[in-house]
Design a protein around this motif. Structure first.
Motif, short mmCIF file in Angstrom:
data_model
loop_
_atom_site.label_atom_id
_atom_site.label_comp_id
_atom_site.label_asym_id
_atom_site.label_seq_id
_atom_site.Cartn_x
_atom_site.Cartn_y
_atom_site.Cartn_z
N UNK A 1 0.80 -1.19 -0.11
CA UNK A 1 0.21 -0.19 0.10
C UNK A 1 0.65 1.41 0.05
N UNK A 2 0.49 2.20 -0.82
CA UNK A 2 1.10 3.72 -0.80
C UNK A 2 0.06 4.57 0.09
N UNK A 3 -1.04 4.28 0.26
CA UNK A 3 -2.15 5.31 0.92
C UNK A 3 -3.04 3.95 1.73
N UNK A 4 -3.29 4.13 2.96
CA UNK A 4 -4.38 3.03 3.67
C UNK A 4 -5.51 4.32 4.21
N UNK A 5 -6.66 3.83 3.92
CA UNK A 5 -8.01 4.78 4.37
C UNK A 5 -8.51 3.96 5.27
N UNK A 6 -9.03 4.40 6.50
CA UNK A 6 -9.61 3.63 7.64
C UNK A 6 -10.50 4.38 8.18
N UNK A 7 -11.72 3.52 8.54
CA UNK A 7 -12.82 3.94 9.37
C UNK A 7 -13.10 2.84 10.58
N UNK A 8 -13.04 3.12 11.81
CA UNK A 8 -13.20 2.13 12.73
C UNK A 8 -13.76 2.73 14.15
N UNK A 9 -14.49 2.27 14.81
CA UNK A 9 -14.74 2.75 16.12
C UNK A 9 -16.16 2.73 16.48
N UNK A 10 -16.91 3.27 15.34
CA UNK A 10 -18.50 3.40 15.47
C UNK A 10 -19.34 2.39 15.99
N UNK A 11 -18.83 1.17 15.60
CA UNK A 11 -19.41 0.13 16.31
C UNK A 11 -19.11 -0.29 17.55
N UNK A 12 -17.70 0.21 18.00
CA UNK A 12 -17.46 -0.06 19.35
C UNK A 12 -18.21 0.82 20.12
N UNK A 13 -18.50 2.07 19.79
CA UNK A 13 -19.40 2.80 20.48
C UNK A 13 -20.63 2.37 20.64
N UNK A 14 -21.23 1.92 19.42
CA UNK A 14 -22.30 1.52 19.42
C UNK A 14 -22.97 0.07 20.47
N UNK A 15 -21.72 -0.39 20.40
CA UNK A 15 -21.71 -1.75 21.44
C UNK A 15 -22.04 -1.43 22.77
N UNK A 16 -21.60 -0.25 23.26
CA UNK A 16 -21.87 0.12 24.60
C UNK A 16 -23.38 0.34 24.74
N UNK A 17 -24.07 1.05 23.86
CA UNK A 17 -25.59 1.18 23.89
C UNK A 17 -26.22 -0.07 23.83
#
Length: 266
Positions: free
Chosen positions: A118-134
């Motif tokens: 990879x030259x560029x890595x795009x990442x989204x993560x964390x939203x489901x961790x937060x909603x797991x608390x709910x």
């Protein structure tokens, strides 16, 4: 403690999850590259390896167009640049993924091979961790369980960055921060904005320590209580409009570092 209406709405979003799509058009803003020096005659346009990892936002859930969410839109923007000949992509975003799932994903052979190149890595993560608390604290929501889970989230994020760097020390990592999808329906609950801000600040600190990564802030783009035209029909994921403005922010973050660093010099 959060009010009962929040609990009911949260349960509704978690149960309905990913529903049918809502169409909306949004013209991506033009990012100007005026003032850049012309490349030398020895300049050879680059082939960029663009890799996506994370959750449903990187997968593009909610974008009814054929762009593939912010990830696909960024690919198209990069392909329009003189410095780039072509963009090769691998998208490993998976609906429902948490940081723990991404940790496991990074040990798969095909993912490891892609990240190495990879030259560029795009990442989204964390939203489901937060909603797991709910999900786990439907009837006792307050700051404490969110802050407790935040510590685990931070530890997993550090491990994710470590795993990526063990595979590839030079790729440019773009991490897209969290936003509050409940702004439009639960504007009377500023507590959730506070929680998301705390998680984002923790993520930003981790990203800043990497040295070749950038945190892209998007929560302010989804903060208006007057209009929900940036969200998909499930009122949680972005729609084409929402992904377009995320893509603009991600692309701007990428071109802040000269694209010709990826090009071959003869």
């Amino acid at each position: 403690m959060f009010c009962k209406s929040f609990l009911i709405c949260s349960l509704f979003f978690l149960l309905t999850g990913c529903s049918s799509e809502q169409s909306a058009k949004h013209a991506s803003k033009t990012v100007s590259l005026m003032g850049k020096a012309e490349p030398s005659e020895a300049f050879v346009p680059a082939t960029i390896n663009l890799v996506g990892i994370g959750d449903s936002l990187t997968r593009g859930l909610g974008d009814e167009s054929d762009h593939g969410g912010y990830f696909g839109m960024v690919k198209e923007m990069l392909e329009q640049q003189d410095e780039i000949k072509e963009v090769l992509i691998d998208n490993y975003g998976v609906i429902g993924y948490k940081t723990s799932n991404l940790q496991n994903k990074l040990s798969e052979e095909d993912v490891m091979a892609s990240i190495k190149e990879a030259d560029i890595i795009l990442m989204t993560i964390g939203g489901n961790d937060l909603m797991g608390v709910v999900r786990n604290h439907l009837f006792s929501l307050d700051f404490e369980p969110f802050r407790k889970e935040q510590k685990h989230f931070e530890n997993r994020m550090r491990d994710i960055f470590t795993e990526i760097r063990e595979l590839n020390s030079s790729a440019y990592i773009v991490y897209v921060g969290l936003y509050n999808p409940f702004t439009y329906m639960l504007s009377e609950l500023p507590e959730l904005d506070t929680i998301i801000d705390e998680w984002n600040r923790a993520s930003q600190q981790i990203v800043s320590k990497d040295g070749n990564a950038v945190f892209v802030k998007v929560d302010h783009l989804f903060s208006s209580v007057d209009d929900d035209t940036l969200l998909y029909k499930d009122k949680f994921h972005p729609n084409e409009n929402g992904y377009s403005i995320i893509a603009d922010q991600v692309f701007e973050a990428i071109i802040e570092s000269p694209l010709d660093r990826f090009a071959n010099q003869q």
